[in-house]
Motif scaffolding. Sequence first.
Motif, mmCIF file in Angstrom:
data_model
loop_
_atom_site.group_PDB
_atom_site.id
_atom_site.type_symbol
_atom_site.label_atom_id
_atom_site.label_comp_id
_atom_site.label_asym_id
_atom_site.label_seq_id
_atom_site.Cartn_x
_atom_site.Cartn_y
_atom_site.Cartn_z
ATOM 1 N N PHE A 175 33.031 75.453 68.109
ATOM 2 C CA PHE A 175 34.021 74.748 68.906
ATOM 3 C C PHE A 175 34.788 73.755 68.042
ATOM 4 O O PHE A 175 34.356 73.375 66.960
ATOM 5 C CB PHE A 175 33.377 74.041 70.108
ATOM 6 C CG PHE A 175 32.574 72.825 69.764
ATOM 7 C CD1 PHE A 175 33.171 71.574 69.749
ATOM 8 C CD2 PHE A 175 31.241 72.921 69.461
ATOM 9 C CE1 PHE A 175 32.428 70.445 69.435
ATOM 10 C CE2 PHE A 175 30.494 71.808 69.158
ATOM 11 C CZ PHE A 175 31.090 70.563 69.132
ATOM 12 N N VAL A 176 35.929 73.369 68.579
ATOM 13 C CA VAL A 176 36.747 72.328 67.968
ATOM 14 C C VAL A 176 36.881 71.223 69.006
ATOM 15 O O VAL A 176 37.147 71.507 70.179
ATOM 16 C CB VAL A 176 38.156 72.845 67.592
ATOM 17 C CG1 VAL A 176 38.969 71.745 66.922
ATOM 18 C CG2 VAL A 176 38.072 74.067 66.708
ATOM 19 N N LEU A 192 39.392 66.689 65.662
ATOM 20 C CA LEU A 192 38.446 65.759 65.048
ATOM 21 C C LEU A 192 37.463 66.482 64.145
ATOM 22 O O LEU A 192 37.180 66.036 63.048
ATOM 23 C CB LEU A 192 37.690 64.992 66.132
ATOM 24 C CG LEU A 192 38.533 64.112 67.029
ATOM 25 C CD1 LEU A 192 37.675 63.449 68.085
ATOM 26 C CD2 LEU A 192 39.281 63.068 66.212
ATOM 27 N N PHE A 193 36.907 67.586 64.650
ATOM 28 C CA PHE A 193 35.997 68.361 63.834
ATOM 29 C C PHE A 193 35.747 69.735 64.434
ATOM 30 O O PHE A 193 36.023 69.983 65.586
ATOM 31 C CB PHE A 193 34.665 67.640 63.584
ATOM 32 C CG PHE A 193 33.960 67.199 64.843
ATOM 33 C CD1 PHE A 193 33.188 68.082 65.579
ATOM 34 C CD2 PHE A 193 34.063 65.899 65.283
ATOM 35 C CE1 PHE A 193 32.538 67.677 66.723
ATOM 36 C CE2 PHE A 193 33.410 65.483 66.425
ATOM 37 C CZ PHE A 193 32.650 66.376 67.148
ATOM 38 N N PRO A 221 28.376 66.810 64.007
ATOM 39 C CA PRO A 221 28.415 66.751 62.542
ATOM 40 C C PRO A 221 28.422 65.323 61.999
ATOM 41 O O PRO A 221 28.856 64.396 62.680
ATOM 42 C CB PRO A 221 29.732 67.453 62.191
ATOM 43 C CG PRO A 221 30.125 68.206 63.402
ATOM 44 C CD PRO A 221 29.524 67.507 64.568
ATOM 45 N N ASP A 222 27.955 65.174 60.748
ATOM 46 C CA ASP A 222 28.009 63.882 60.080
ATOM 47 C C ASP A 222 29.436 63.368 60.105
ATOM 48 O O ASP A 222 30.386 64.119 59.964
ATOM 49 C CB ASP A 222 27.567 64.003 58.619
ATOM 50 C CG ASP A 222 26.097 64.357 58.478
ATOM 51 O OD1 ASP A 222 25.367 64.239 59.478
ATOM 52 O OD2 ASP A 222 25.694 64.754 57.370
ATOM 53 N N GLY A 223 29.579 62.089 60.276
ATOM 54 C CA GLY A 223 30.897 61.485 60.250
ATOM 55 C C GLY A 223 31.606 61.465 61.590
ATOM 56 O O GLY A 223 32.683 60.888 61.704
ATOM 57 N N ARG A 243 22.955 57.819 60.886
ATOM 58 C CA ARG A 243 23.009 57.847 62.346
ATOM 59 C C ARG A 243 23.855 59.029 62.793
ATOM 60 O O ARG A 243 24.922 59.266 62.249
ATOM 61 C CB ARG A 243 23.597 56.550 62.879
ATOM 62 C CG ARG A 243 22.708 55.382 62.598
ATOM 63 C CD ARG A 243 23.201 54.060 63.122
ATOM 64 N NE ARG A 243 24.556 54.022 63.634
ATOM 65 C CZ ARG A 243 24.936 53.243 64.648
ATOM 66 N NH1 ARG A 243 24.083 52.455 65.232
ATOM 67 N NH2 ARG A 243 26.181 53.239 65.048
ATOM 68 N N LYS A 244 23.330 59.781 63.770
ATOM 69 C CA LYS A 244 24.042 60.940 64.293
ATOM 70 C C LYS A 244 24.183 60.808 65.794
ATOM 71 O O LYS A 244 23.390 60.149 66.450
ATOM 72 C CB LYS A 244 23.299 62.234 63.975
ATOM 73 C CG LYS A 244 23.353 62.625 62.532
ATOM 74 C CD LYS A 244 22.878 64.037 62.359
ATOM 75 C CE LYS A 244 23.103 64.479 60.932
ATOM 76 N NZ LYS A 244 22.900 65.891 60.780
#
Length: 121
Positions: free
Chosen positions: A86-87, A3-4, A20-22, A63-64
């Motif tokens: 991290f992932v 995902l990120f 993170p954003d998104g 929004r975070k």
Amino acid sequence: MALFVKILTKIDVERTLSLPDGCLQALPEYRGSHVGHGKELQVKDDVGILWNFRCMIRAGVVRKLDIVSGWIQFVRFKQLNSGDGFVLYRDDDTLTGARYMIEVFRSYESSSFVHQNTYLA
């Protein structure tokens, strides 16, 4: 599916993790959540330990999602420092639903790790 990737800051390892954003789009369970309402996020690490993180949506122009509890215990257990990262992975199982996994890496690994995984998200 990855995902990120997040490289940790000093605040991330000392107080709370701001995702993170998104990431709200990557975590459908949180899309309809209201600011200030918390939800649990269960994540399995690379050695099979299940971690329960309490997440809250932070108000603002963007929004975070912040992990407000369980995170510092994870940081201490993994001995993470600023610059490590991290992932977060998601695996959708038709029987059990979404499962999340987290893999950490050290700062000396981060440049090659992020470069190698740029196309996973």
